[in-house]
Each structure stands twice: as structure tokens, then as C-alpha cells.
Design a protein around this motif. Structure first.
Motif, short mmCIF file in Angstrom:
data_model
loop_
_atom_site.label_atom_id
_atom_site.label_comp_id
_atom_site.label_asym_id
_atom_site.label_seq_id
_atom_site.Cartn_x
_atom_site.Cartn_y
_atom_site.Cartn_z
N SER A 1 0.95 -1.16 0.06
CA SER A 1 -0.02 -0.02 -0.15
C SER A 1 0.96 1.04 -0.03
CB SER A 1 -0.94 0.17 1.31
OG SER A 1 -0.24 0.08 2.46
N SER A 2 0.13 2.27 -0.08
CA SER A 2 1.02 3.69 -0.02
C SER A 2 1.60 3.75 1.14
CB SER A 2 -0.01 4.82 -0.27
OG SER A 2 -0.38 4.77 -1.54
N LEU A 3 1.06 3.15 2.68
CA LEU A 3 1.44 3.46 3.78
C LEU A 3 2.68 2.69 3.85
CD1 LEU A 3 1.37 4.76 6.48
CD2 LEU A 3 -0.09 2.61 7.07
N ASP A 4 2.77 1.27 3.11
CA ASP A 4 3.76 0.41 3.16
C ASP A 4 5.05 1.18 2.63
OD1 ASP A 4 4.67 -2.16 3.97
OD2 ASP A 4 4.75 -2.64 1.87
N ARG A 5 4.87 1.91 1.56
CA ARG A 5 5.98 2.78 0.95
C ARG A 5 6.55 3.77 1.90
NH1 ARG A 5 2.81 1.73 -3.59
NH2 ARG A 5 1.75 3.70 -3.41
N VAL A 6 5.54 4.35 2.61
CA VAL A 6 5.80 5.39 3.64
C VAL A 6 6.61 4.63 4.78
CG1 VAL A 6 4.94 7.04 5.43
CG2 VAL A 6 3.93 7.02 3.03
N LEU A 7 6.44 3.59 5.35
CA LEU A 7 7.00 2.89 6.27
C LEU A 7 8.47 2.45 5.71
CD1 LEU A 7 4.24 1.17 8.01
CD2 LEU A 7 5.50 2.79 9.00
N ASN A 8 8.54 2.05 4.80
CA ASN A 8 9.91 2.05 4.02
C ASN A 8 10.63 2.99 4.08
OD1 ASN A 8 9.12 -0.96 3.59
ND2 ASN A 8 8.53 -0.68 1.61
N GLY A 9 10.31 4.14 3.81
CA GLY A 9 11.05 5.40 3.74
C GLY A 9 11.34 5.72 5.13
N LEU A 10 10.66 5.53 6.26
CA LEU A 10 10.99 5.71 7.60
C LEU A 10 12.14 4.75 7.87
CD1 LEU A 10 9.79 7.58 9.74
CD2 LEU A 10 8.29 5.76 10.45
N TYR A 11 11.97 3.68 7.37
CA TYR A 11 12.94 2.36 7.60
C TYR A 11 14.32 3.05 7.19
CZ TYR A 11 15.28 -2.04 7.69
OH TYR A 11 16.30 -2.97 8.22
N ASP A 12 14.37 3.57 6.17
CA ASP A 12 15.41 3.92 5.33
C ASP A 12 16.11 5.22 6.10
OD1 ASP A 12 15.26 2.04 3.34
OD2 ASP A 12 14.31 3.47 1.81
N ALA A 13 15.35 6.08 6.87
CA ALA A 13 16.00 7.07 7.36
C ALA A 13 16.56 6.77 8.78
CB ALA A 13 14.47 8.09 7.76
N GLY A 14 15.79 5.70 9.36
CA GLY A 14 16.56 5.07 10.48
C GLY A 14 17.70 4.49 10.59
N LYS A 15 17.63 3.71 9.02
CA LYS A 15 19.17 3.09 8.78
C LYS A 15 20.23 3.90 8.46
CE LYS A 15 20.31 -0.82 5.52
NZ LYS A 15 19.94 -1.33 4.50
N ARG A 16 20.04 5.32 8.02
CA ARG A 16 20.83 6.20 7.73
C ARG A 16 21.44 7.20 9.09
NH1 ARG A 16 16.65 8.43 4.44
NH2 ARG A 16 16.01 10.59 5.32
N GLY A 17 20.78 6.51 10.35
CA GLY A 17 20.97 7.39 11.44
C GLY A 17 19.95 8.34 11.93
N VAL A 18 18.95 8.61 11.18
CA VAL A 18 18.10 9.49 11.99
C VAL A 18 17.29 9.03 13.17
CG1 VAL A 18 15.96 10.64 11.43
CG2 VAL A 18 17.47 10.42 9.65
N LYS A 19 17.29 9.67 14.03
CA LYS A 19 16.73 9.46 15.49
C LYS A 19 14.96 9.74 15.40
CE LYS A 19 16.62 10.20 20.39
NZ LYS A 19 17.02 11.02 21.44
#
Length: 417
Positions: A87-105
Motif C-alpha cells: 500500500s501507499s503506507l507501506d512505501r511510507v514505512l519503508n521510507g521511515l525504515y531508510d531514514a532510521g537506517k541512515r542514522g536519523v533518530k
């Protein structure tokens, strides 16, 4: 834009009413997004409906863009979460995952009551995001309410506030309205509210006293600038206006017309106490007072509102001169019945085509007084007129019908057909 060298078209437009004129103007706009004074209007309309808004972005791409731009921090507060794969939210959560992976708190605050209607798999998906701390807050211990506000802050520079829940259905099957906010003062205030709730969650968990506030901004000038409203008063910081205090003052400024779109209106609390719902007159009094002094009040509500005793109160309001009420029904999706979807969930208002209100509260007791909600008020004629166009689009659509005082409506069950 209108071409002034089309006399026949202009003549026809002049014969149309205000709402019809704006509906036709919508179809002629072709910009990528609509932004005014550091506020981008973000709108979701249910798929398979004829409600085009080519100049407005929907929430998913805005959220993805904001999360992908994050460099240091993302703070999120939600009532509940409900994802669906692909879903669209799934893509949003994947983006949140990427943010956390690059060090965003990332700090994620969820309401305790909202956990009960959340998808457990979605909660686990959020827990798996790198560099993310999830806290569950029992807001009922503060004011017997909930965290009903849906918002987030990125790098203390940008924020989003709106009716859109962290729910795949909100991004595809529900009418929603929100704001991407880039005004430093408003972002700072929203961030302060998040920090208060984040801190108070820890205090409640440890059975320690929470931070509360007894003094607030009171010198509200309803027609000046852009400002934030917050509820409930007890945990609204001193630099922010309290919604219950500001609402009647703001409504009292109306001189000609008020347009309101909410999921639910009723002058009763949304929860029962000892089997009864308490009377909550604040909103109802303000609407009736405006109508009494000659202001035209237009109100659209969702068909979920046609249940008793809510419907009787709505019919009572419809009998007041100068008040016009429509009930909006969104047709079932071609996918079949989807629970808790295909509904109008937007919560916005315009006053005199000059002042705009976009928020997270339903208009009944328990939201302005007991629950965490946020509302943004903009004295911005350009934003107000664009919201009026959005309003006109739905008001004149086949989905919106005048309330019938004599009709025996069938209660809508959002969980099944």
C-alpha cells in the motif's frame, strides 16, 4: 486559469452560484502543489470518486518526501497504525525504515487505546525500524481522552498535521485534509507539544507527576496571522492557544459565511460516563449564535453521523435559519466492502473566505476538552479560498445530499455491510 477572452463562458459563470463557480475553477488548475505562507495543503480523496484536485498533493508522497529529507530527527504521534502490504503506507514505512537506517533518530508515540484498533503486524513493522523508539501512552490517565492528533516533526524544521491517520485506508479510501508546515514558529510549538507528551508518557509509566500548565495565551486576535490551537488545556504549553478558549472567539468574528467539513458533529461527548453521554454545548452554541446574527453556516458531515442520538441533534441544528447541512456518502469501492473506510474524515473550516482552519478534531465533546488534538488557523485569503474550492467540489457533488428532517436514516455500520 480563466481566460477573459471567453465572453460566453464568463457570462455563464456569472450566473452560477459561489460553489459552482469554484467547482469549475478547480478543473482548470494544473499546478503540482498548492502552498501559501509556508503551508502546503495536502488532500486525499477516495479512489474511484470524481473529485479531482490536480494542484494538490496527497499525503503519501508528501510524507515520503519529508522522511527522505530527514537528517537528524523524526518525531511522530498517532492514535493508531494500520498498514497493508504494497500500500501507499507501506512505501511510507519503508521510507521511515531508510531514514532510521541512515542514522536519523525516530521517536514514535502511540495511544494506548489506539493499540487495540491497530494492526499488530504494523506495530511489529514499526518496532523493526532501526534507530526508532516506540512508546505507548495511556492518555486516558490525563484527561480521560486519547492522543487523537495525527502529526509529525522532521529535524525541528518541518511538520505535518492533518486528519490522515497512519492507516493505508486514509491514503486511498477516505477523504482527508492536512498541512505540510514550514513556518518555524508553528513547527517549534508542535515540537514542544510532542516533547511534553513524550516526557509525560515516561512519567505515567513510572507513576510520577506529569507536566501540566495552568496559564495560557489569552490575547487571541482571531484575524491576525497564523497560529496553533491545542487541546486539552491541562497539557497545552503556555505559548500555545487552547482550542476551547479560542474557538468561540474565532467563530464570533464571522460576518457572512462559515463552511465546515467534519466527519462527526454532535453536542455530546463521544464516550459514555455511567451509561450517559455528557452535553457539550461549546460548538453548538457558536454555530447557532453565528446563524442568529445572519451568518450563513454550511455544514457537511459523514454518513457515519446518521445514528441516534447524534442524528436528532443534527436535525435540530438543520432547523435553525441560515444553517444548511449536507450528509456525504462515499460509494463502496470496486474492491468490495472495506471496514472503516469510504468516508469523509476531513476536519476543516473557512470563515468569510478569509480565515482557514485545518485540524484533527471531530466536532463533538471529548475532542476539544479531553483529547490531544491540534488545529492550525490561517488568516490567509489565498488558503481560505482554495479550501472553499475544495469544499465546493464536494458540496455540489452527487455524494453530498441535503439532510432530510423527515427521513428515517439507516445507521451505517463501518465494520460490515
Amino acid at each position: 486559469m480563466l481566460k477573459l477572452n471567453q465572453p460566453q463562458k464568463l457570462k455563464r459563470l456569472c450566473r452560477l452560484g459561489f460553489f459552482s463557480l469554484f467547482s469549475m475553477l478547480i478543473a482548470q488548475m494544473s499546478h503540482a502543489q498548492f502552498e501559501s505562507e509556508g503551508m502546503e495543503l495536502v488532500v486525499n480523496t477516495p479512489v474511484e470518486t470524481q473529485l479531482p484536485n490536480d494542484d494538490l498533493r496527497s499525503a503519501a508522497p508528501v510524507w515520503e518526501e519529508m522522511f527522505s529529507s530527514a537528517k537528524k530527527t523524526i518525531d511522530i504521534a498517532q492514535f493508531y497504525v494500520y498498514n497493508q502490504p504494497n500500500s501507499s503506507l507501506d512505501r511510507v514505512l519503508n521510507g521511515l525504515y531508510d531514514a532510521g537506517k541512515r542514522g536519523v533518530k525516530i521517536r514514535f508515540l502511540l495511544d494506548q487505546k489506539g493499540v487495540g484498533i491497530s494492526n499488530p503486524a504494523t506495530i511489529e513493522q514499526i518496532k523493526a525500524i532501526p534507530n526508532l523508539e516506540l512508546r505507548i501512552m495511556d492518555f486516558s490517565k490525563i484527561e480521560n481522552g486519547i492522543i487523537h492528533a495525527k502529526y509529525f516533526i522532521v529535524d525541528d524544521k518541518h511538520a505535518f498535521v492533518g486528519s490522515q491517520n497512519f492507516d493505508w485506508r486514509a491514503l486511498a479510501h477516505i477523504h482527508e485534509t492536512g498541512l505540510a508546515i514550514h513556518q518555524p514558529k508553528i513547527v517549534q510549538q508542535i515540537g514542544h507539544i510532542f516533547n511534553i507528551d513524550w516526557h509525560n508518557q515516561a512519567q505515567l509509566a513510572q507513576q510520577q507527576p506529569i507536566d501540566t500548565f495552568s496559564q495560557h495565551q489569552t490575547l487571541l486576535k482571531p484575524k491576525d496571522g497564523t497560529y496553533l490551537l491545542s487541546s486539552p488545556a491541562q497539557v497545552t504549553p503556555s505559548e500555545t492557544y487552547v482550542t476551547e478558549d479560542a474557538f468561540p472567539k474565532l467563530m464570533a468574528t464571522a460576518a457572512s459565511e462559515i463552511n465546515i467539513q467534519v466527519m462527526q458533529y454532535v453536542p455530546l461527548s463521544f464516550t459514555e460516563t455511567k451509561g450517559k453521554r455528557e452535553f457539550y454545548p461549546l460548538i453548538d452554541d457558536s454555530l447557532r449564535a453565528a446563524a442568529a446574527r445572519g451568518v450563513k453556516v454550511n455544514l457537511m458531515v459523514a454518513d457515519w453521523n446518521v445514528k441516534e442520538p447524534d442524528l436528532s441533534w443534527l436535525k435540530s441544528l438543520a432547523l435553525v435559519p441560515n444553517i444548511h447541512i449536507k450528509i456525504v456518502t462515499i460509494p463502496k469501492s470496486k474492491q468490495g466492502f472495506i471496514p472503516f473506510a469510504r468516508v469523509v474524515h476531513s476536519k476543516y473550516m473557512t470563515i468569510d473566505h478569509h480565515t482557514a482552519w485545518v485540524g484533527t478534531s471531530n466536532w463533538s465533546g471529548g475532542y476539544f476538552d479531553h483529547s490531544r488534538n491540534l488545529e492550525v488557523v490561517m488568516n490567509d485569503e489565498r488558503m481560505a479560498k482554495r479550501l472553499d474550492m475544495l469544499y465546493a467540489q464536494l458540496w455540489t457533488s452527487p455524494y453530498a445530499q441535503d439532510i432530510d428532517i423527515q427521513k428515517q436514516y439507516i445507521k451505517v455500520n463501518p465494520t460490515k455491510e
